[in-house]
Design an enzyme around this catalytic site. Sequence first.
Site, mmCIF file in Angstrom:
data_model
loop_
_atom_site.group_PDB
_atom_site.id
_atom_site.type_symbol
_atom_site.label_atom_id
_atom_site.label_comp_id
_atom_site.label_asym_id
_atom_site.label_seq_id
_atom_site.Cartn_x
_atom_site.Cartn_y
_atom_site.Cartn_z
ATOM 1 N N ASN A 21 0.706 -1.135 0.000
ATOM 2 C CA ASN A 21 0.142 -0.084 -0.166
ATOM 3 C C ASN A 21 0.945 1.356 -0.008
ATOM 4 O OD1 ASN A 21 -1.852 2.072 0.622
ATOM 5 N ND2 ASN A 21 -2.356 1.311 2.677
ATOM 6 N N TRP A 22 0.947 1.857 -1.281
ATOM 7 C CA TRP A 22 1.897 2.990 -1.229
ATOM 8 C C TRP A 22 1.335 4.415 -0.692
ATOM 9 C CZ3 TRP A 22 4.155 3.272 -7.112
ATOM 10 C CH2 TRP A 22 4.720 2.271 -7.167
ATOM 11 N N LYS A 23 0.165 4.109 -0.343
ATOM 12 C CA LYS A 23 -0.363 5.356 0.197
ATOM 13 C C LYS A 23 -0.247 6.482 -0.837
ATOM 14 C CE LYS A 23 0.089 3.491 4.847
ATOM 15 N NZ LYS A 23 0.038 3.745 6.178
ATOM 16 N N GLU A 28 -4.966 -5.248 10.659
ATOM 17 C CA GLU A 28 -4.124 -4.093 10.733
ATOM 18 C C GLU A 28 -4.556 -3.568 12.319
ATOM 19 O OE1 GLU A 28 -2.347 -2.816 6.958
ATOM 20 O OE2 GLU A 28 -3.962 -1.620 7.195
ATOM 21 N N GLU A 47 -6.968 4.545 7.827
ATOM 22 C CA GLU A 47 -6.840 5.901 7.516
ATOM 23 C C GLU A 47 -7.892 6.550 6.842
ATOM 24 O OE1 GLU A 47 -3.222 5.688 5.763
ATOM 25 O OE2 GLU A 47 -1.991 4.958 7.225
ATOM 26 N N SER A 66 3.570 -1.996 10.321
ATOM 27 C CA SER A 66 5.123 -1.948 10.408
ATOM 28 C C SER A 66 5.683 -3.253 10.212
ATOM 29 C CB SER A 66 5.357 -1.600 12.051
ATOM 30 O OG SER A 66 5.064 -0.416 12.198
ATOM 31 N N GLY A 68 2.819 -0.985 4.139
ATOM 32 C CA GLY A 68 2.758 0.320 3.870
ATOM 33 C C GLY A 68 4.168 0.749 3.638
ATOM 34 N N GLY A 69 4.767 1.269 4.686
ATOM 35 C CA GLY A 69 6.273 2.050 4.357
ATOM 36 C C GLY A 69 7.087 1.301 3.853
ATOM 37 N N HIS A 109 -9.429 0.949 4.886
ATOM 38 C CA HIS A 109 -8.197 1.201 5.532
ATOM 39 C C HIS A 109 -8.356 1.972 7.050
ATOM 40 C CE1 HIS A 109 -4.190 2.306 6.574
ATOM 41 N NE2 HIS A 109 -3.849 1.414 5.888
ATOM 42 N N GLY A 120 2.533 2.200 10.809
ATOM 43 C CA GLY A 120 3.405 3.409 10.567
ATOM 44 C C GLY A 120 4.087 4.086 11.695
HETATM 45 C C1 PEP Z 1 -0.655 0.120 6.195
HETATM 46 O O1 PEP Z 1 -1.052 1.112 6.262
HETATM 47 O O2 PEP Z 1 -1.608 -0.542 5.515
HETATM 48 C C2 PEP Z 1 0.496 -0.284 6.739
HETATM 49 C C3 PEP Z 1 0.454 -1.707 7.054
HETATM 50 O O3 PEP Z 1 1.432 0.603 6.973
HETATM 51 P P1 PEP Z 1 2.936 0.451 7.737
HETATM 52 O O4 PEP Z 1 3.350 -1.056 7.145
HETATM 53 O O5 PEP Z 1 3.614 1.267 7.192
HETATM 54 O O6 PEP Z 1 2.693 0.146 9.243
#
Ligand code: PEP
Length: 253
Positions: A9-11, A170, A100, A216, A237-238, A98, A176
Amino acid sequence: MRKHIVAGNWKMNKSFEEADELIDELMSKLEEVSLPRDEQVIICPPFPFLEMASDYANDSYFMVGAQNVADHESGAYTGEVSARMLASCEIDYCIVGHSERRAYYGETDQTVAAKVDLLLANGLKPIVCVGEVLEEREAGRQFDVVKTQVEGGLFHLDAEQIKNIVIAYEPVWAIGTGKTATPEQAQEMHAHIRSLLANRWGKEVADEISILYGGSCKPSNAKELFACPDIDGGLIGGASLKADDFMGIITAF
Ligand code: PEP
């Protein structure tokens, strides 16, 4: 048996050029490894880069997902993108619910259910996110919170429809933040989700549904998370923004 999935997920990150570079780098790295046949890589770039990603995906090392979809079929909804539009651009998956989107854009379980229906009707596979916030975990309410989200977003589906759903657990406190759920915490919740699915649609159906962990996840912790019996991969994500890190997770099975 169910698929192993690693989805990025590049956001809201990257320019067109940066996106092109990342996909190109990822493609060459994917060409070098031979992934098990039951493993699927998905990338979910922002809307403007979906077509480019989908052109690369024609070479078939990964599939492409969107990060969001409208909760209406079509019409006067300025700025929205419909499930039919995504289908017509040959997008395979779409993230829904999600944390967010739930926190900043008021997405509810009802919205999630509406989006899931539109995606399925247009032949896309929803990746439905659920997870508790820190206060809910501290109050010991995490299982109830996730149960409500799973029931509200998915329980109206029939057995054939639910097989096209991917669920991502999640924990919001892990997204994040660099703070990952332990494999025990994640496995416990994944087993809980699978038991909810089994109660609703039967064990055989529940065993076919991929449940991903997100929060994470990185190359250093992916292996022990993915070794858990009910964790079928990750929503990343990241760490999906750098080809090496993403590959480190993809090859963690
Ligand atoms: C996400 O937002 O779906 C996610 C898992 O982010 P991160 O891996 O950066 O915690």
